[in-house]
Write a protein that holds these residues in place. Structure first.
Motif, PDB file in Angstrom:
ATOM      1  N   SER A 170     -38.903   9.534  23.834  1.00 50.12           N
ATOM      2  CA  SER A 170     -40.312   9.920  23.708  1.00 50.12           C
ATOM      3  C   SER A 170     -41.134   8.647  23.836  1.00 50.12           C
ATOM      4  CB  SER A 170     -40.585  10.627  22.372  1.00 50.12           C
ATOM      5  OG  SER A 170     -40.588   9.709  21.307  1.00 50.12           O
ATOM      6  N   SER A 171     -42.430   8.773  23.736  1.00 57.31           N
ATOM      7  CA  SER A 171     -43.303   7.603  23.872  1.00 57.31           C
ATOM      8  C   SER A 171     -43.200   6.664  22.681  1.00 57.31           C
ATOM      9  CB  SER A 171     -44.755   8.056  24.043  1.00 57.31           C
ATOM     10  OG  SER A 171     -45.138   8.913  22.977  1.00 57.31           O
ATOM     11  N   THR A 172     -42.608   7.115  21.570  1.00 61.97           N
ATOM     12  CA  THR A 172     -42.502   6.276  20.369  1.00 61.97           C
ATOM     13  C   THR A 172     -41.074   6.125  19.860  1.00 61.97           C
ATOM     14  OG1 THR A 172     -42.887   8.191  18.918  1.00 61.97           O
ATOM     15  CG2 THR A 172     -44.826   6.923  19.618  1.00 61.97           C
ATOM     16  N   GLU A 173     -40.097   6.739  20.535  1.00 58.29           N
ATOM     17  CA  GLU A 173     -38.723   6.730  20.024  1.00 58.29           C
ATOM     18  C   GLU A 173     -37.742   6.256  21.093  1.00 58.29           C
ATOM     19  OE1 GLU A 173     -38.537  10.556  17.089  1.00 58.29           O
ATOM     20  OE2 GLU A 173     -39.131  10.934  19.168  1.00 58.29           O
ATOM     21  N   VAL A 174     -36.740   5.531  20.630  1.00 52.07           N
ATOM     22  CA  VAL A 174     -35.659   5.063  21.495  1.00 52.07           C
ATOM     23  C   VAL A 174     -34.344   5.529  20.895  1.00 52.07           C
ATOM     24  CG1 VAL A 174     -34.415   3.034  22.334  1.00 52.07           C
ATOM     25  CG2 VAL A 174     -36.918   3.054  22.345  1.00 52.07           C
ATOM     26  N   ARG A 175     -33.538   6.155  21.715  1.00 49.50           N
ATOM     27  CA  ARG A 175     -32.213   6.596  21.263  1.00 49.50           C
ATOM     28  C   ARG A 175     -31.227   5.438  21.388  1.00 49.50           C
ATOM     29  NH1 ARG A 175     -30.329   9.986  18.048  1.00 49.50           N
ATOM     30  NH2 ARG A 175     -31.293  11.800  19.073  1.00 49.50           N
ATOM     31  N   CYS A 176     -30.447   5.249  20.335  1.00 49.57           N
ATOM     32  CA  CYS A 176     -29.352   4.284  20.358  1.00 49.57           C
ATOM     33  C   CYS A 176     -28.052   5.027  20.153  1.00 49.57           C
ATOM     34  CB  CYS A 176     -29.537   3.227  19.261  1.00 49.57           C
ATOM     35  SG  CYS A 176     -28.100   2.139  19.076  1.00 49.57           S
ATOM     36  N   LEU A 177     -27.093   4.811  21.023  1.00 51.25           N
ATOM     37  CA  LEU A 177     -25.764   5.410  20.915  1.00 51.25           C
ATOM     38  C   LEU A 177     -24.728   4.292  20.900  1.00 51.25           C
ATOM     39  CD1 LEU A 177     -26.071   8.408  23.415  1.00 51.25           C
ATOM     40  CD2 LEU A 177     -26.154   8.520  20.926  1.00 51.25           C
ATOM     41  N   VAL A 178     -24.020   4.191  19.795  1.00 47.25           N
ATOM     42  CA  VAL A 178     -22.978   3.180  19.642  1.00 47.25           C
ATOM     43  C   VAL A 178     -21.627   3.846  19.846  1.00 47.25           C
ATOM     44  CG1 VAL A 178     -21.918   1.484  18.101  1.00 47.25           C
ATOM     45  CG2 VAL A 178     -24.400   1.887  18.014  1.00 47.25           C
ATOM     46  N   ASP A 179     -20.894   3.396  20.846  1.00 53.10           N
ATOM     47  CA  ASP A 179     -19.580   3.977  21.111  1.00 53.10           C
ATOM     48  C   ASP A 179     -18.543   3.330  20.196  1.00 53.10           C
ATOM     49  OD1 ASP A 179     -17.932   5.657  23.247  1.00 53.10           O
ATOM     50  OD2 ASP A 179     -16.830   3.791  22.862  1.00 53.10           O
ATOM     51  N   VAL A 180     -17.793   4.177  19.496  1.00 53.68           N
ATOM     52  CA  VAL A 180     -16.719   3.704  18.609  1.00 53.68           C
ATOM     53  C   VAL A 180     -15.412   4.296  19.116  1.00 53.68           C
ATOM     54  CG1 VAL A 180     -15.830   3.623  16.259  1.00 53.68           C
ATOM     55  CG2 VAL A 180     -18.305   3.611  16.654  1.00 53.68           C
ATOM     56  N   PRO A 181     -14.491   3.454  19.615  1.00 55.32           N
ATOM     57  CA  PRO A 181     -13.238   3.986  20.178  1.00 55.32           C
ATOM     58  C   PRO A 181     -12.420   4.743  19.147  1.00 55.32           C
ATOM     59  CG  PRO A 181     -13.566   1.689  20.785  1.00 55.32           C
ATOM     60  CD  PRO A 181     -14.584   2.004  19.735  1.00 55.32           C
ATOM     61  N   GLY A 182     -11.660   5.725  19.646  1.00 58.64           N
ATOM     62  CA  GLY A 182     -10.799   6.511  18.772  1.00 58.64           C
ATOM     63  C   GLY A 182     -11.553   7.636  18.099  1.00 58.64           C
ATOM     64  N   GLN A 183     -10.828   8.406  17.311  1.00 51.90           N
ATOM     65  CA  GLN A 183     -11.418   9.565  16.643  1.00 51.90           C
ATOM     66  C   GLN A 183     -11.668   9.317  15.158  1.00 51.90           C
ATOM     67  OE1 GLN A 183      -9.372  13.291  17.587  1.00 51.90           O
ATOM     68  NE2 GLN A 183      -8.480  12.355  19.421  1.00 51.90           N
ATOM     69  N   LYS A 184     -11.154   8.220  14.648  1.00 48.87           N
ATOM     70  CA  LYS A 184     -11.345   7.906  13.237  1.00 48.87           C
ATOM     71  C   LYS A 184     -12.536   6.981  13.081  1.00 48.87           C
ATOM     72  CE  LYS A 184      -8.916   6.320   9.115  1.00 48.87           C
ATOM     73  NZ  LYS A 184      -7.647   5.753   8.552  1.00 48.87           N
ATOM     74  N   LEU A 185     -13.564   7.453  12.390  1.00 44.48           N
ATOM     75  CA  LEU A 185     -14.796   6.688  12.215  1.00 44.48           C
ATOM     76  C   LEU A 185     -14.925   6.180  10.783  1.00 44.48           C
ATOM     77  CD1 LEU A 185     -17.334   9.036  14.059  1.00 44.48           C
ATOM     78  CD2 LEU A 185     -16.378   6.901  14.918  1.00 44.48           C
ATOM     79  N   PRO A 186     -15.644   5.074  10.626  1.00 42.10           N
ATOM     80  CA  PRO A 186     -15.993   4.659   9.255  1.00 42.10           C
ATOM     81  C   PRO A 186     -16.818   5.743   8.585  1.00 42.10           C
ATOM     82  CG  PRO A 186     -16.405   2.885  10.820  1.00 42.10           C
ATOM     83  CD  PRO A 186     -16.097   4.112  11.633  1.00 42.10           C
ATOM     84  N   SER A 187     -16.638   5.897   7.309  1.00 44.17           N
ATOM     85  CA  SER A 187     -17.310   6.959   6.574  1.00 44.17           C
ATOM     86  C   SER A 187     -18.809   6.690   6.478  1.00 44.17           C
ATOM     87  CB  SER A 187     -16.713   7.089   5.174  1.00 44.17           C
ATOM     88  OG  SER A 187     -17.442   8.014   4.397  1.00 44.17           O
ATOM     89  N   VAL A 188     -19.591   7.727   6.766  1.00 42.67           N
ATOM     90  CA  VAL A 188     -21.039   7.620   6.619  1.00 42.67           C
ATOM     91  C   VAL A 188     -21.430   7.783   5.151  1.00 42.67           C
ATOM     92  CG1 VAL A 188     -23.254   8.651   7.267  1.00 42.67           C
ATOM     93  CG2 VAL A 188     -21.415   8.483   8.956  1.00 42.67           C
ATOM     94  N   ALA A 189     -20.731   8.639   4.445  1.00 44.69           N
ATOM     95  CA  ALA A 189     -21.097   8.981   3.067  1.00 44.69           C
ATOM     96  C   ALA A 189     -20.985   7.795   2.120  1.00 44.69           C
ATOM     97  CB  ALA A 189     -20.224  10.131   2.572  1.00 44.69           C
TER      98      ALA A 189
END
Length: 646
Positions: free
Chosen positions: A382-401
């Motif tokens: 949008s005119s005020t927003e930028v999307r950031c996508l960080v690729d993390v290899p594999g299916q196991k991600l660090p916990s967000v919670a």
């Protein structure tokens, strides 16, 4: 009946020529005042004769005969050798007909009434005979559309207790899912006059972190479908190219748009806004029905998909029937297993953030950072927003919670981000609105099923690094639309099956190019401890930085402007050869030669398995597949389209 000797015969032999026939019979007609009238109706029984005679006057003969022509005069039936008028001297019934005799005065009194009564009776017989053979399946024909016909004639009863519309009275196409592919397809087929029933699980505005970048090739397809106004009024941003970043260096890559209208460019936006606009556009058509419901299964009969069973929001079960069911319910489809061989690979996951009130280093460009361990993307939505996508290899991600993800983003990812974006990136992490999405890859491997078709991410997925998913889906819709145009009756199951088989072949060159490029680039752009892979990654960055054809060629492939498989393979191995050349200059060394050989081997191990999964023959030699020729006009349209966007 008078004696046979008192009957004057009025017979003559049939001939090949009507003129010859008239010439031969003229003396008999003049001498005996014999009148011959022939009625030709396909539904009459074998020909018979009615002879009107008085012993004191010449006979008048009326012959009623069946023939294969509709002429109003006596003529020879092709292939027959029997007499059109048999001798009328017999008093018994013969193979040629029956004879009766009436006084001439009586005949003169009733002649006109009898003829008109006979014609009326004959017409009534033909009409009743024909009506008896017609059934309710062709009640849609105009000559049989009468108010007195019962409404039940438009339906048919089946063993499961459902009443289903017959051809010409119900739905033509059922579409499962109203995402980008489903909504665009519903509008496209509805605009062509098809009666479309769309069933979508959730009609509220979607909120996704993918499907936000439409390449210029996809925008051209959007124009072709008449949906270009769907990127208006949603604060969509123009995208005119990419910027690559690696080790503090950058390269700017522009789309080759010089030959196109000034409005042609990529578009980036909120995925949900774009989908809602297309749904609204589809529902403006009176023959498109959009309904909220969850499809639980496909309805099959005798190996053919007849429709779907679905559950509405209030929990009620329903069934819907149509000659064609198109499943495009996204990457999490629960229906694809019966329509294809699903081989889903999940190489990585995207971690999504929204950066607010920040400026990208290159305006109106997508940004790709070749980070460690894998790429990071930035693009405006949008005119005020930028999307950031960080690729993390594999299916196991660090916990967000528990905060592991936030710590990973701040300590591992943030140091590799350009200085202009770092502060906004850390601020977005602190806000905590961190979302994740698995990146799925699945080559198109259909299980052809009569009456059904897979489209969109339910059918074919590639790594979203290049943002090619919507381009492939819209290109598939254009091909399917053109393919179905000459097939007005979708109830013609054999023809429909052949056309759908052609679809799988005709889509291959475009889809396979974008799929292969996405998979290959992801592997090349990801870091690796292997020295040959490191050299390949650096060679790719340097090759694209050369500019000219070295950048416009690959970018034209990536953007869908020139999706040609052979060009892709040539550029890919040109990068590998370029990398080997860098290793051998200024003087070859055993180590350089060894790494160069491994680089070529590594490049081959990256691209060839992807090509094999897509199908070598369908990708490079589609003309050798028999299904390719079942729709020659479409083949010509694709060639024309490719010529226009070269």
């Amino acid at each position: 009946m008078p004696p046979e000797s008192q009957v004057n015969s009025c017979s003559y032999k049939s001939t090949h020529s009507h003129a010859h026939l008239h010439a031969q019979t003229q003396p008999y007609l003049l001498h005996h005042r014999c009148v011959v009238i022939s009625l030709y109706k396909a539904s009459l029984p074998p020909k018979f004769s009615l002879v009107l005679h008085h012993k004191f006057s010449p006979p008048t003969s009326i012959l009623l005969g069946r023939t294969r022509t509709r002429a109003g005069i006596a003529s020879r039936v092709e292939g027959e050798t029997e007499d059109l008028i048999q001798p009328i001297c017999s008093s018994s019934f013969s193979s040629s007909g029956s004879h009766c005799f009436i006084p001439l005065k009586t005949m003169m009194a009733i002649d006109q009434h009898m003829l008109w009564a006979f014609f009326a009776s004959l017409f009534g017989f033909v009409l009743l005979y024909s009506l008896g053979r017609w059934n309710c399946s062709n009640a849609n024909k105009k000559r049989l559309k009468k108010k007195s016909f019962p409404e039940e004639c438009a339906k048919q009863s089946f063993g499961d207790g459902e009443s289903r519309p017959l051809e010409g009275s119900g739905t033509d196409v059922i579409i499962v899912g109203a995402g980008v592919a489903g909504a665009a397809l519903a509008y496209t087929l509805g605009k062509d006059g098809r009666r479309v029933h769309v069933i979508e699980r959730d009609l509220t505005e979607p909120d996704r972190i993918v499907g936000e970048l439409l390449q210029p090739g996809g925008y051209l397809k959007l124009i072709e479908l008449g949906l270009e106004d769907c990127v208006e009024e949603i604060d969509a941003q123009r995208v005119v190219g990419y910027a690559l970043f690696k080790d503090g260096k950058n390269a700017r890559l522009s789309y080759p748009l010089e030959k196109f209208h000034s409005d042609v460019a990529g578009r980036s936006f909120h995925n949900g806004r774009f989908i809602q606009r297309m749904r609204e556009k589809a529902t403006t058509l009176p023959n498109v029905q959009l309904e909220q419901g969850t499809v639980t299964s496909l309805l099959e009969g005798n190996g053919t998909i007849k429709g779907v069973q679905y559950k509405t929001k209030d929990g009620q079960e329903h069934k819907a029937y149509a000659p064609l069911t198109i499943v495009c319910d996204g990457c999490f489809s629960n229906l694809r297993r019966s329509l294809c061989y699903p081989k889903v690979d999940v190489p990585s996951c995207f971690v999504g953030l929204v950066l607010e009130n920040c400026k990208l280093p290159f305006a109106n460009h997508g940004h790709v950072i070749l980070a460690d361990p894998s790429p990071i993307l930035f693009y405006p939505i949008s005119s005020t927003e930028v999307r950031c996508l960080v690729d993390v290899p594999g299916q196991k991600l660090p916990s967000v919670a528990n905060g592991e993800m936030a710590n990973y983003l701040k300590t591992v990812v943030a140091p590799q981000i350009p200085a202009e974006l770092k502060e906004a990136f850390i601020s977005a992490v602190d806000k905590g609105n961190i979302r994740t999405m698995p990146n799925r890859s699945m080559p198109a491997d259909p299980l052809p099923t009569p009456g059904a078709l897979l489209m969109g991410d339910a059918f074919n997925m590639r790594h979203p690094l290049t943002g090619g998913g919507m381009t492939v889906a819209l290109s598939d819709i254009v091909i399917l639309r053109d393919l179905l145009k000459p097939l007005r009756d979708l109830n013609d199951a054999p023809s429909l099956s052949k056309y759908l088989e052609s679809f799988y072949t005709l889509r291959k060159p475009v889809a396979s190019t974008i799929n292969t490029l996405a998979g290959a680039l992801y592997k090349v752009f990801s870091s690796s401890p292997d020295q040959a892979r490191k050299e390949m990654r650096q060679a790719c960055f340097d090759y694209l930085s050369l500019g000219g054809i070295f950048s416009t060629g690959p970018v034209a492939l990536l953007s869908g402007l020139n999706p040609r498989p052979l060009n892709l393979v040539l550029h890919f191995f040109a990068v590998a050869v370029y990398g080997v050349g860098r290793l051998l200059l200024p003087f070859p060394s055993p180590k350089g030669m060894w790494i160069g050989a491994r680089l070529i081997s590594s490049a081959s191990s990256i691209i060839f398995p992807i090509i094999k999964a897509e199908g070598v023959r369908q990708m490079f030699f589609p003309a050798t597949v028999s299904a390719y020729y079942r729709a020659p006009p479409i083949k010509q349209d694709i060639q024309k389209d490719m010529a226009e966007i070269k």
